[in-house]
Motif scaffolding. Structure first.
Motif, PDB file in Angstrom:
ATOM      1  N   GLU A   8       0.831  -1.212   0.000  1.00  0.00           N
ATOM      2  CA  GLU A   8       0.000   0.000   0.000  1.00  0.00           C
ATOM      3  C   GLU A   8       0.864   1.260   0.000  1.00  0.00           C
ATOM      4  OE1 GLU A   8      -4.145  -0.977   2.391  1.00  0.00           O
ATOM      5  OE2 GLU A   8      -2.595   0.200   3.380  1.00  0.00           O
ATOM      6  N   ILE A   9       0.238   2.326  -0.505  1.00  0.00           N
ATOM      7  CA  ILE A   9       0.777   3.661  -0.209  1.00  0.00           C
ATOM      8  C   ILE A   9      -0.206   4.274   0.785  1.00  0.00           C
ATOM      9  CG2 ILE A   9       1.247   5.982  -1.072  1.00  0.00           C
ATOM     10  CD1 ILE A   9       2.034   4.801  -3.730  1.00  0.00           C
ATOM     11  N   ALA A  10       0.281   4.522   1.984  1.00  0.00           N
ATOM     12  CA  ALA A  10      -0.578   5.155   2.990  1.00  0.00           C
ATOM     13  C   ALA A  10      -0.091   6.579   3.167  1.00  0.00           C
ATOM     14  CB  ALA A  10      -0.494   4.401   4.301  1.00  0.00           C
ATOM     15  N   ILE A  11      -1.022   7.488   3.134  1.00  0.00           N
ATOM     16  CA  ILE A  11      -0.640   8.895   3.315  1.00  0.00           C
ATOM     17  C   ILE A  11      -1.324   9.415   4.576  1.00  0.00           C
ATOM     18  CG2 ILE A  11      -0.885  11.225   2.381  1.00  0.00           C
ATOM     19  CD1 ILE A  11      -0.267  10.177  -0.335  1.00  0.00           C
ATOM     20  N   ILE A  12      -0.504  10.003   5.440  1.00  0.00           N
ATOM     21  CA  ILE A  12      -1.047  10.587   6.676  1.00  0.00           C
ATOM     22  C   ILE A  12      -1.084  12.102   6.465  1.00  0.00           C
ATOM     23  CG2 ILE A  12      -0.764  10.793   9.174  1.00  0.00           C
ATOM     24  CD1 ILE A  12       0.987   8.243   9.023  1.00  0.00           C
ATOM     25  N   GLY A  33       0.651  15.989  14.841  1.00  0.00           N
ATOM     26  CA  GLY A  33       1.361  14.803  15.346  1.00  0.00           C
ATOM     27  C   GLY A  33       1.821  13.842  14.266  1.00  0.00           C
ATOM     28  N   LYS A  34       1.761  14.271  13.001  1.00  0.00           N
ATOM     29  CA  LYS A  34       2.135  13.378  11.893  1.00  0.00           C
ATOM     30  C   LYS A  34       3.613  12.971  11.977  1.00  0.00           C
ATOM     31  CE  LYS A  34       1.420  16.404   8.598  1.00  0.00           C
ATOM     32  NZ  LYS A  34       1.163  17.656   9.303  1.00  0.00           N
ATOM     33  N   THR A  39      -6.160  10.640   8.352  1.00  0.00           N
ATOM     34  CA  THR A  39      -6.191  12.062   8.726  1.00  0.00           C
ATOM     35  C   THR A  39      -5.985  12.188  10.231  1.00  0.00           C
ATOM     36  OG1 THR A  39      -7.863  12.281   7.005  1.00  0.00           O
ATOM     37  CG2 THR A  39      -7.489  14.206   8.402  1.00  0.00           C
ATOM     38  N   MET A  40      -5.104  13.083  10.590  1.00  0.00           N
ATOM     39  CA  MET A  40      -4.814  13.278  12.021  1.00  0.00           C
ATOM     40  C   MET A  40      -5.178  14.684  12.467  1.00  0.00           C
ATOM     41  SD  MET A  40      -1.235  11.421  12.947  1.00  0.00           S
ATOM     42  CE  MET A  40      -1.444  11.624  14.710  1.00  0.00           C
ATOM     43  N   LYS A  41      -5.604  14.770  13.703  1.00  0.00           N
ATOM     44  CA  LYS A  41      -5.878  16.101  14.275  1.00  0.00           C
ATOM     45  C   LYS A  41      -5.610  16.028  15.783  1.00  0.00           C
ATOM     46  CE  LYS A  41      -9.292  19.759  14.355  1.00  0.00           C
ATOM     47  NZ  LYS A  41     -10.698  20.088  14.298  1.00  0.00           N
ATOM     48  N   ASP A  42      -4.853  16.960  16.275  1.00  0.00           N
ATOM     49  CA  ASP A  42      -4.523  17.040  17.720  1.00  0.00           C
ATOM     50  C   ASP A  42      -4.010  15.708  18.272  1.00  0.00           C
ATOM     51  OD1 ASP A  42      -5.348  19.637  17.624  1.00  0.00           O
ATOM     52  OD2 ASP A  42      -7.413  19.159  18.205  1.00  0.00           O
TER      53      ASP A  42
END
Lengths: 518, 233
Positions: free
Chosen positions: B38-42, B49-50, B219-222
C-alpha cells in the motif's frame, strides 16, 4: 560486526577523516605537542637530577653510621636495641660517646668524650702527625687545621667551660697532646670520656658509632634498624649527602610534576572541546547513520577510529619530533635510553587516558541518543533510569501495598511539585510499562522515567510525598518482589502498631464505661 | 487470514507526550494498520502529530505507551542495537530535508545502507547504480549532495531508502521542500516503485492533493486519528 561491515564502517570513517581533517589536525597537534613536551620536560628533569647527584660527593668517615640523639635522649645499650627485621649480627661493632659543647676563647667547639680503648678513634685510624693519642685525663687531641687556625701547638693549654641547663659554667683546662690530619670529613676535638663526664650533668652517651657487616647487608637495613630504635635521632653516614641531595632535588623539581599534569589537562580539555564541537556539528550526520541502520557499536568504532588515529599519529609524530629536537639540545644525549623509553611509555599511556576521556563524552552522547534526539533535542541524556516500582519503599507505603493491594510509585517532589512532567491523573487508566512521569536533571544529562507497574487505574496521588497508588485491574497482579525480610519486618511492625492501637481503644472504652456506670 | 492479509505495519494504542509547560500528547491513542504493497498517506495540519507518529513508526523515537508492529514484530521493546538491525532490514526513511551524508557521493550514499547490511561491495554498487538509474540520476552518481539540486537530493534519498528492499518506506514530507514539477517527479517515483516492486510506503504530508495516489488516507488532528479512508488510487 562482520568483516564486510567492518570494512564499510572503516571506509566511512576514512572519508569522515578527510572531511573533518582540520578538526583532527587540531587533536593531532594537541597530542603531538603535549606528548613531546611531556617527554622532553621529564627528560630534562631527570638529567638535571643526575647532574645534581653526580656533583654531590660521598662523605669520608671512620665509621659506617653515627647516631646523634636529641638532648634529653640517651643511647640505648646494645643489648636493649629492638630486634631488627633481619639478622641482628649485622652490627659488627658499636661504640658510645658523649658529645658536648665546649666554649673557649676561640669560640664554641664540639668535643667528643671517647673511651680510652676507642675502636674508631685511635692512633691506627686517625693520622696522628704530631704528639701522641689520649692516654690520661686532662688531655685533648685536635685536628691539625683547627690547631693551625687557633695558633695552637702540642703542649699548649686549652681553657674553656661548659654550660649546664641552669646556665652554670663548669670550667676545665686541657693540655693539647696530639694533632691529627684531616683525612675525614669531620673536625672534632677529642678528650677522654671520664673528662667529659665531669663536664656534663647527668652524663649519658649521646652518640653511637656503628660499623656493620658490609658483606652481608646493605647500609639501608642498618639505617632502618637504627631509625626504629631512635625515631627522633639524626644520622650521619657516608652517603647521607647523596640522600639529602636527592631529597633537595625532589623538592626543587616538585613544581615540575604539576606542570606535567597541566600539560595533559590542557591537552584533555583541548581534545574534549574539539571532539564535542565536532559532535555537535555532526549530529544530523549521526542521526542519518542511525536511521539507515548503523548500529551503536559501529558508530562508536567509527568515531574512535577517526579521533584515535589523530591521537596515534600525534604520539608517533611527537616521538619523531623529540628525536629531531633532541639533536639540537645539548643535554638530550645524557638521557639514558631506559629513562627515555619510560617517559615515552608514560606519555603514551597518559595520552591514551586523556584521549579516552576526551573522546568518550561525545561518543557516549552519540551512542545513547535516539535519532530524533540527535536531530531535534537540545539536551541528550546520558544517564537514563526507568523505574516501575518503589525505589526506596517506606514501611507504611509497603504495608498499604500489601493491605490495600495498591501498587505504588514515588516521584521526586520539590515543594509539592513534580520536577518533571506528570502524564497521568487520578482516575486515568494505565497499562503496564506505560510512562507515567518523566524528569530531566543535571542540564538534561540525566533522564528519569516512571512506568506503570501494572494494568490498572490511578487510584490516588499525593503531591506532597510524590506517591501515586495504582489499583490493578487484576487483583492477583503480583507486586514488585521486595526483599522478604523488609516485608516481614514491616508486617510485624504494623501488626504490633495495630494491636497497640486496638488495646488503647479498648482501654479507653473500658474507662468510659466505668465512668458511665459510676 | 493469509500472511499477505496481515498488516505490514500496525500500531496499537500508541501514545507519545512531550512536556511543553504541561504534558502535551502529540500522538494520542493511535491505532493504524498499513497493508503490504500500500501507499498510505497521513495528512493533517501542522502540529497534528504526523511527524511524531512517523518517528515512532521508524523507531527514531520511543513511545510512552502502546505498541508498534512491523511484520508482526514489536519494535517498542527492542534495545538500540536491535532497533538498528530492524531499521536496517525493514525500514527505509526519507526525511523532509533529504539528510544525505554530505561528504559521500550520491552513489556512496545509496550504497552505504547495503554495505552496513553486509552486502558485498560489488552487489551493493550494482544495486546502487540500478536505483540511481531508476530515479534518473546516473549522470549525477558521483556528485556530492552540495552539487545536487533539492529534487535530485530527494531522489537520492528515495533511492537510499529502497536500498535494502525494506518492508516499508517512511517518508516525512518528502515533497515539502520541492517545487511542483519536482514534487510530481518524486510522487511518480513512489508510485512506480509501489507498482513495480510492490513497495509499501507511508508518507506524511499536509499537501492534500497527494491523497489521490494513496490506497489509504489517514487524517490526524490534535494527535488523534480523525479518519481513515481506504481507496483505489
Amino acid at each position: 560486526m562482520s568483516s564486510q561491515q567492518l570494512f564499510a564502517v572503516t571506509r566511512l570513517a576514512c572519508k569522515n577523516m578527510v572531511r573533518w581533517r582540520w578538526r583532527l589536525a587540531t587533536i593531532f597537534l594537541l597530542v603531538a605537542g603535549s606528548f613531546s613536551l611531556f617527554v622532553l620536560y621529564s627528560s630534562m628533569l631527570s638529567v638535571s637530577a643526575q647532574i645534581g647527584v653526580a656533583q654531590t660527593e660521598e662523605l669520608s668517615l671512620p665509621y659506617d653510621l653515627m647516631v646523634m640523639v636529641e638532648e634529653g635522649d640517651r643511647i640505648i645499650p646494645e643489648k636493649e636495641l629492638p630486634t631488627p627485621r633481619f639478622r641482628r649480627d649485622i652490627l659488627e661493632f658499636g661504640e658510645e660517646a658523649l658529645a658536648l659543647s665546649f666554649y673557649t676563647n676561640f669560640g664554641r667547639q664540639e668535643i667528643f668524650g671517647i673511651s680510652e680503648q676507642s675502636h674508631f678513634f685511635k692512633v691506627d685510624t686517625v693520622h696522628l702527625i704530631e704528639g701522641q693519642w689520649l692516654q690520661k685525663t686532662g688531655e685533648m687531641v685536635l685536628p691539625l687545621s683547627l690547631a693551625k687556625s687557633y695558633n695552637l701547638k702540642v703542649g699548649d693549654f686549652v681553657q674553656g667551660y661548659t654550660l649546664n641547663k641552669n646556665g652554670v659554667q663548669l670550667r676545665a683546662t686541657f693540655v693539647l697532646v696530639g694533632l691529627y690530619e684531616n683525612t675525614f670529613d669531620w673536625q672534632h676535638a677529642f678528650i677522654l670520656r671520664s673528662d667529659a663526664n665531669q663536664l656534663v650533668f647527668n652524663a649519658q652517651s649521646n652518640r653511637f658509632f656503628v660499623e656493620y657487616d658490609r658483606s652481608e647487608a646493605e647500609l639501608i637495613h642498618l639505617l632502618e634498624w637504627m631509625k626504629s630504635a631512635y625515631p627522633k635521632a639524626t644520622f650521619l653516614y657516608p652517603t647521607v649527602t647523596l640522600v639529602m641531595g636527592n631529597d633537595l632535588l625532589k623538592q626543587i623539581f616538585q613544581p615540575g610534576q604539576w606542570l606535567l599534569i597541566l600539560i595533559f589537562m590542557f591537552m584533555g580539555i583541548g581534545v574534549l572541546t574539539v571532539s564535542l564541537i565536532t559532535f555537535l556539528e555532526r549530529r544530523r550526520e549521526l542521526a542519518v547513520m542511525k536511521s539507515i541502520g548503523v548500529s551503536n557499536a559501529q558508530i562508536v568504532y567509527a568515531l574512535s577510529l577517526e579521533q584515535g588515529s589523530a591521537g596515534l599519529f600525534g604520539v608517533l609524530s611527537g616521538a619523531v619530533l623529540i628525536f629531531r629536537l633532541g639533536r639540537r639540545i645539548s643535554w638530550f644525549s645524557q638521557v639514558s635510553s631506559s629513562n627515555l623509553s619510560l617517559y615515552m611509555l608514560q606519555g603514551a599511556l597518559f595520552t591514551l587516558l586523556v584521549m579516552i576521556i576526551g573522546i568518550s563524552f561525545p561518543t557516549i552522547l552519540a551512542k545513547v541518543a535516539t535519532v530524533n534526539q540527535l536531530l531535534f533535542a537540545r539536551n541528550i541524556p546520558i544517564i537514563i533510569t526507568r523505574i516501575d516500582h518503589l525505589a526506596k519503599p517506606s514501611g507504611w507505603i509497603l504495608y498499604r501495598e500489601m493491605k490495600e493491594n495498591l501498587h505504588f510509585l514515588k516521584f521526586d517532589m520539590v515543594d509539592g511539585r513534580l520536577e518533571g512532567v506528570l502524564l497521568k491523573a487520578v482516575g486515568d487508566k494505565v497499562k503496564r510499562g506505560e510512562v507515567i512521569a518523566t524528569q530531566e536533571m543535571y542540564f538534561g544529562l540525566r533522564y528519569h522515567e516512571w512506568k506503570a507497574p501494572c494494568d490498572g487505574i490511578v487510584a490516588e496521588y499525593n503531591p506532597n510525598s510524590g506517591h501515586m497508588g495504582i489499583l490493578p485491574d487484576d487483583p492477583q497482579t503480583p507486586h514488585y518482589p521486595y526483599p522478604e525480610h523488609i516485608l516481614q519486618d514491616e508486617l510485624h511492625h504494623q501488626k504490633q502498631m495495630e494491636a497497640g492501637r486496638a488495646k488503647a481503644r479498648a482501654e479507653k472504652e473500658l474507662s468510659e464505661m466505668s465512668i458511665g456506670s459510676k | 487470514m493469509s500472511l499477505s492479509d496481515r498488516p505490514i505495519l500496525e500500531t496499537i494504542n500508541l501514545n507519545k507526550a512531550f512536556y511543553l509547560g504541561e504534558a502535551v500528547y502529540a500522538v494520542n491513542n493511535v491505532n493504524i494498520q498499513v497493508m503490504p504493497g500500500e501507499i498510505a498517506i497521513i495528512v493533517g495540519p501542522s502540529g497534528s502529530g504526523k511527524s511524531t507518529l512517523l518517528s515512532l513508526l521508524g523507531g527514531l523515537d520511543r513511545p510512552i505507551s502502546g505498541d508498534i508492529l512491523i511484520n508482526d514484530q514489536s519494535i517498542v521493546k527492542l534495545n538500540e542495537d536491535q532497533l538498528a538491525l530492524m531499521r536496517r532490514k525493514n525500514i527505509g526513511y526519507v526525511f523532509q530535508f533529504f539528510n544525505l551524508i554530505p561528504h559521500l557521493s550520491a552513489l556512496e550514499n545509496v550504497e552505504l545502507p547495503m554495505s552496513i547490511a553486509s552486502m558485498s561491495r560489488k552487489e551493493a554498487r550494482e544495486r546502487a547504480r540500478y536505483l540511481l538509474d531508476e530515479v534518473g540520476l546516473t549522470p549525477r552518481a558521483h556528485h556530492r549532495p552540495d552539487q545536487l539540486s533539492g529534487g535530485e537530493q530527494q531522489r537520492v534519498a528515495i533511492a537510499r531508502s529502497l536500498a535494502n528492499r525494506p518492508a516499508v518506506v517512511l517518508a516525512d514530507e518528502p515533497t515539502g521542500n520541492l517545487d511542483s514539477k519536482t514534487r510530481d517527479m518524486v510522487i511518480d517515483l513512489f508510485c512506480r516503485f509501489n507498482k513495480t516492486e510492490r513497495q509499501t510506503f507511508v508518507l506524511i504530508t499536509h499537501d492534500t492533493s497527494l491523497t489521490q495516489y494513496a490506497h489509504r488516507v489517514i487524517t490526524m488532528k490534535d494527535g488523534r486519528i480523525n479518519t481513515i479512508e481506504v481507496q483505489n488510487p
